[in-house]
Motif scaffolding. Structure first.
Motif, PDB file in Angstrom:
ATOM      1  N   PHE A   4       0.936  -1.502   0.093  1.00 49.51           N
ATOM      2  CA  PHE A   4       0.342  -0.187   0.200  1.00 49.51           C
ATOM      3  C   PHE A   4       0.626   1.256  -0.052  1.00 49.51           C
ATOM      4  N   PRO A   5       1.611   1.575  -0.763  1.00 49.79           N
ATOM      5  CA  PRO A   5       2.205   3.039  -1.297  1.00 49.79           C
ATOM      6  C   PRO A   5       0.980   4.188  -0.573  1.00 49.79           C
ATOM      7  N   LYS A   6       2.127   4.637   0.414  1.00 48.63           N
ATOM      8  CA  LYS A   6       1.639   5.642   0.892  1.00 48.63           C
ATOM      9  C   LYS A   6       2.924   6.449   1.603  1.00 48.63           C
ATOM     10  N   GLN A   7       2.774   8.428   1.133  1.00 49.50           N
ATOM     11  CA  GLN A   7       3.919   8.574   1.528  1.00 49.50           C
ATOM     12  C   GLN A   7       3.814   9.358   2.838  1.00 49.50           C
ATOM     13  N   ASN A   8       4.846   9.798   3.550  1.00 48.33           N
ATOM     14  CA  ASN A   8       4.940  10.490   5.049  1.00 48.33           C
ATOM     15  C   ASN A   8       4.521   9.424   6.125  1.00 48.33           C
ATOM     16  N   VAL A   9       5.058   8.145   5.841  1.00 51.21           N
ATOM     17  CA  VAL A   9       4.342   6.860   7.005  1.00 51.21           C
ATOM     18  C   VAL A   9       5.860   6.585   7.572  1.00 51.21           C
TER      19      VAL A   9
END
Length: 336
Positions: A144-149
């Motif tokens: 699940f590509p997710k920025q700022n995690v």
């Protein structure tokens, strides 16, 4: 294709649960539910088309929802998520098999919850525990590509056996293309004085500081039995277990042991484990994962610590938790 009624939908979800989570073949599912194999095949197709089966099974019966709401109110939780209870035939399973299935179900529910939180927040720091149930969440989690995690370990990660290392944060970070930080310290040290030496190390201080900034913690707990994670893998000795039992310990959370009233026990072991402090857990949202037939007494104690905000629990354990309650509360829950 016509819209299934509520009874047919519940049967469809049961078929999907047995097939995808329990790993049963279509013939076995048909036999368990006393329907034809053709109907099982059709229901599994309907479940996919209806969006019930995605990463996990996206459905709960009304009874499960009602019991979850009741448990949340009973223990002052913000939310209680139950996996569907096992069917009657699983009562004959041995404990190891039943617990493995329970962890798989809670893992799917936990992965679904984690995805929901990632979708709902632009920036997250998540503290992650260790153990078989946490690993089940990571196993079930889909990329699940997710920025700022950021994912950070909440307790020591280094052990002699690489299979026991708490590197779930790395796996989660890779799945999200995010950042992962493990605590570069042993989970348990030999002597109480060694803790101060380890905590003075700058990398350890930096990781613990980041863990204290977490938006929420995703952790599980252990009991005080020879089969518990810390004892089964030799991180704590039989002598340690005997000392903890004598001190009244019944559960372990993030490397710290508590008695049946949810109070931190006074013992040498609690002074030898390295991780986030109970006070930090109480200041931050805690999502507790609970699976396994034998965990009811330990879970009762965990819920008395005041650190749990959300609970993800398998249906059979929830039933055993209710069964251990006083008669009046047990009848309330059974009447839902």
């Amino acid at each position: 294709m016509s819209e299934p009624g509520r009874g047919d939908q519940d049967l469809m979800v049961r078929a999907a649960w047995l097939y995808y989570v329990h790993g049963k073949g279509q013939e076995e599912v048909a036999r368990d539910l006393k329907i034809s194999r053709f109907k099982v095949t059709r229901m599994l197709a309907q479940a996919r088309e209806a969006g019930i089966v995605k990463i996990s099974i996206q459905h709960e019966t009304s009874e499960t929802l009602a019991l979850g709401d009741w448990l949340a109110a009973r223990y002052g939780l913000e939310e209680c998520i139950l996996t569907p209870p096992f069917d009657e035939q699983t009562g004959s399973l041995d404990d190891e098999t039943a617990d493995r299935l329970a962890r798989r179900g809670v893992g799917l529910a936990g992965a679904n919850y984690l995805t929901r939180r990632l979708l709902g927040s632009p920036r997250l720091t998540i503290g992650v525990g260790c153990g078989r149930t946490v690993s089940a969440v990571v196993d079930a989690f889909t990329a699940f590509p997710k920025q700022n995690v950021r994912f950070v370990s909440v307790l020591g990660s280094l052990t002699r056996d690489v299979s026991l290392n708490n590197f779930e944060v790395v796996r989660l970070a890779q799945a999200c293309s995010g950042e992962g930080y493990f605590l570069p310290a042993p989970l348990v040290v030999d002597e109480e004085g060694d803790v101060e030496v380890v905590l003075r190390q700058r990398p350890v201080q930096a990781s613990l500081a980041l863990a204290r900034e977490a938006d929420f913690y995703l952790i599980s707990f252990g009991d005080c039995s020879p089969d518990a994670f810390l004892f089964r893998h030799g991180l704590l000795s039989r002598t340690d277990l005997e000392g903890l039992t004598a001190a009244g310990a019944v559960c372990e959370v993030a490397g710290k042991f508590f008695d049946r009233e949810g109070r931190l026990v006074e013992c040498g072991v609690n002074a030898r484990t390295i991780g986030i402090a109970p006070e930090d857990l109480k200041r931050t949202e805690v999502v507790m994962l609970a699976a396994g037939r034998s965990k009811a007494a330990a879970l009762q104690a965990v819920l008395k610590t005041g650190i749990v905000n959300r609970l993800i629990i398998d249906g059979e354990l929830a039933g055993r938790l209710v069964a251990a309650m006083p008669t009046r509360e047990r009848r309330q829950a059974e009447g839902l």
